[in-house]
Design a protein around this motif. Structure first.
Motif, PDB file in Angstrom:
ATOM      1  N   GLN A   1     -11.074  27.594   1.206  1.00 55.33           N
ATOM      2  CA  GLN A   1     -10.063  27.161   0.242  1.00 55.33           C
ATOM      3  C   GLN A   1      -9.174  28.319  -0.208  1.00 55.33           C
ATOM      4  O   GLN A   1      -7.968  28.138  -0.383  1.00 55.33           O
ATOM      5  CB  GLN A   1     -10.730  26.524  -0.981  1.00 55.33           C
ATOM      6  CG  GLN A   1     -11.380  25.197  -0.666  1.00 55.33           C
ATOM      7  CD  GLN A   1     -12.194  24.672  -1.823  1.00 55.33           C
ATOM      8  OE1 GLN A   1     -13.038  25.374  -2.374  1.00 55.33           O
ATOM      9  NE2 GLN A   1     -11.931  23.431  -2.192  1.00 55.33           N
ATOM     10  N   GLU A   2      -9.754  29.482  -0.389  1.00 53.73           N
ATOM     11  CA  GLU A   2      -8.981  30.655  -0.789  1.00 53.73           C
ATOM     12  C   GLU A   2      -8.070  31.141   0.332  1.00 53.73           C
ATOM     13  O   GLU A   2      -6.923  31.510   0.096  1.00 53.73           O
ATOM     14  CB  GLU A   2      -9.914  31.791  -1.202  1.00 53.73           C
ATOM     15  CG  GLU A   2     -10.612  31.564  -2.521  1.00 53.73           C
ATOM     16  CD  GLU A   2     -11.603  32.667  -2.854  1.00 53.73           C
ATOM     17  OE1 GLU A   2     -11.485  33.781  -2.299  1.00 53.73           O
ATOM     18  OE2 GLU A   2     -12.508  32.406  -3.672  1.00 53.73           O
ATOM     19  N   LYS A   3      -8.579  31.140   1.547  1.00 54.53           N
ATOM     20  CA  LYS A   3      -7.826  31.663   2.690  1.00 54.53           C
ATOM     21  C   LYS A   3      -6.743  30.693   3.170  1.00 54.53           C
ATOM     22  O   LYS A   3      -5.702  31.120   3.663  1.00 54.53           O
ATOM     23  CB  LYS A   3      -8.789  31.978   3.830  1.00 54.53           C
ATOM     24  CG  LYS A   3      -8.162  32.738   4.958  1.00 54.53           C
ATOM     25  CD  LYS A   3      -9.195  33.254   5.927  1.00 54.53           C
ATOM     26  CE  LYS A   3      -8.511  34.082   7.005  1.00 54.53           C
ATOM     27  NZ  LYS A   3      -9.460  34.679   7.931  1.00 54.53           N
ATOM     28  N   PHE A   4      -6.994  29.388   3.039  1.00 55.33           N
ATOM     29  CA  PHE A   4      -6.062  28.365   3.531  1.00 55.33           C
ATOM     30  C   PHE A   4      -5.728  27.355   2.426  1.00 55.33           C
ATOM     31  O   PHE A   4      -6.035  26.169   2.556  1.00 55.33           O
ATOM     32  CB  PHE A   4      -6.668  27.624   4.734  1.00 55.33           C
ATOM     33  CG  PHE A   4      -7.115  28.520   5.843  1.00 55.33           C
ATOM     34  CD1 PHE A   4      -6.192  29.067   6.719  1.00 55.33           C
ATOM     35  CD2 PHE A   4      -8.458  28.817   6.023  1.00 55.33           C
ATOM     36  CE1 PHE A   4      -6.608  29.888   7.753  1.00 55.33           C
ATOM     37  CE2 PHE A   4      -8.881  29.630   7.058  1.00 55.33           C
ATOM     38  CZ  PHE A   4      -7.946  30.175   7.924  1.00 55.33           C
ATOM     39  N   PRO A   5      -5.098  27.788   1.340  1.00 47.34           N
ATOM     40  CA  PRO A   5      -4.822  26.856   0.241  1.00 47.34           C
ATOM     41  C   PRO A   5      -3.842  25.751   0.655  1.00 47.34           C
ATOM     42  O   PRO A   5      -2.883  26.007   1.392  1.00 47.34           O
ATOM     43  CB  PRO A   5      -4.217  27.753  -0.843  1.00 47.34           C
ATOM     44  CG  PRO A   5      -3.664  28.926  -0.105  1.00 47.34           C
ATOM     45  CD  PRO A   5      -4.557  29.110   1.098  1.00 47.34           C
ATOM     46  N   GLU A   6      -4.152  24.546   0.221  1.00 50.53           N
ATOM     47  CA  GLU A   6      -3.298  23.374   0.468  1.00 50.53           C
ATOM     48  C   GLU A   6      -2.998  23.174   1.951  1.00 50.53           C
ATOM     49  O   GLU A   6      -1.866  22.887   2.338  1.00 50.53           O
ATOM     50  CB  GLU A   6      -2.005  23.475  -0.346  1.00 50.53           C
ATOM     51  CG  GLU A   6      -2.222  23.482  -1.844  1.00 50.53           C
ATOM     52  CD  GLU A   6      -2.989  22.260  -2.341  1.00 50.53           C
ATOM     53  OE1 GLU A   6      -2.676  21.133  -1.901  1.00 50.53           O
ATOM     54  OE2 GLU A   6      -3.902  22.432  -3.167  1.00 50.53           O
ATOM     55  N   GLU A   7      -4.019  23.324   2.788  1.00 54.25           N
ATOM     56  CA  GLU A   7      -3.888  23.141   4.234  1.00 54.25           C
ATOM     57  C   GLU A   7      -4.937  22.139   4.720  1.00 54.25           C
ATOM     58  O   GLU A   7      -5.967  21.943   4.084  1.00 54.25           O
ATOM     59  CB  GLU A   7      -4.123  24.465   4.971  1.00 54.25           C
ATOM     60  CG  GLU A   7      -3.115  25.541   4.686  1.00 54.25           C
ATOM     61  CD  GLU A   7      -1.857  25.432   5.516  1.00 54.25           C
ATOM     62  OE1 GLU A   7      -1.818  24.619   6.460  1.00 54.25           O
ATOM     63  OE2 GLU A   7      -0.902  26.163   5.212  1.00 54.25           O
ATOM     64  N   TRP A   8      -4.666  21.549   5.851  1.00 60.75           N
ATOM     65  CA  TRP A   8      -5.647  20.758   6.574  1.00 60.75           C
ATOM     66  C   TRP A   8      -6.345  21.695   7.534  1.00 60.75           C
ATOM     67  O   TRP A   8      -5.677  22.406   8.290  1.00 60.75           O
ATOM     68  CB  TRP A   8      -4.968  19.630   7.345  1.00 60.75           C
ATOM     69  CG  TRP A   8      -4.482  18.544   6.457  1.00 60.75           C
ATOM     70  CD1 TRP A   8      -3.252  18.442   5.881  1.00 60.75           C
ATOM     71  CD2 TRP A   8      -5.220  17.409   6.026  1.00 60.75           C
ATOM     72  NE1 TRP A   8      -3.180  17.308   5.118  1.00 60.75           N
ATOM     73  CE2 TRP A   8      -4.375  16.657   5.194  1.00 60.75           C
ATOM     74  CE3 TRP A   8      -6.517  16.953   6.275  1.00 60.75           C
ATOM     75  CZ2 TRP A   8      -4.802  15.470   4.602  1.00 60.75           C
ATOM     76  CZ3 TRP A   8      -6.923  15.776   5.680  1.00 60.75           C
ATOM     77  CH2 TRP A   8      -6.070  15.050   4.859  1.00 60.75           C
ATOM     78  N   VAL A   9      -7.660  21.747   7.490  1.00 60.98           N
ATOM     79  CA  VAL A   9      -8.399  22.633   8.380  1.00 60.98           C
ATOM     80  C   VAL A   9      -9.295  21.817   9.317  1.00 60.98           C
ATOM     81  O   VAL A   9      -9.884  20.816   8.924  1.00 60.98           O
ATOM     82  CB  VAL A   9      -9.253  23.675   7.610  1.00 60.98           C
ATOM     83  CG1 VAL A   9      -8.366  24.675   6.908  1.00 60.98           C
ATOM     84  CG2 VAL A   9     -10.194  23.025   6.641  1.00 60.98           C
TER      85      VAL A   9
END
Length: 85
Positions: free
Chosen positions: A7-15
């Motif tokens: 969550q910290e590394k990819f905020p507001e992204e679909w992973v």
């Protein structure tokens, strides 16, 4: 990688990720550790990548979720999870 780190590394992204450490409890798949494969702004792109990976490697535990999700407790019935032995 823990979900909080994702969550910290990819905020507001679909992973799109593989579950590395997970267990089943009370009808839920609880995921403690993941390997991020790809991230996307668009859910359709993430879903396409998920489908490709699932088709190519059906025995791997692959998911795609938005990082706004508070935790990685996923109802097994919802994802159609099947445990491979």
């Amino acid at each position: 990688m823990r979900w909080e780190e994702v969550q910290e590394k990819f905020p507001e992204e679909w992973v799109v990720f593989e579950a590395v450490e997970a267990y089943s409890q009370d009808g839920f798949r609880c995921i403690n550790s993941v390997n991020v494969i790809d991230c996307y702004e668009d859910s359709l792109d993430a879903m396409q990548r998920y489908k490709q990976l699932h088709r190519d490697q059906p025995r791997k535990e692959i998911y795609f979720l938005h990082t706004s999700r508070p935790d990685l407790k996923i109802e097994e019935k919802w994802v159609g999870f099947q445990r491979w032995r």
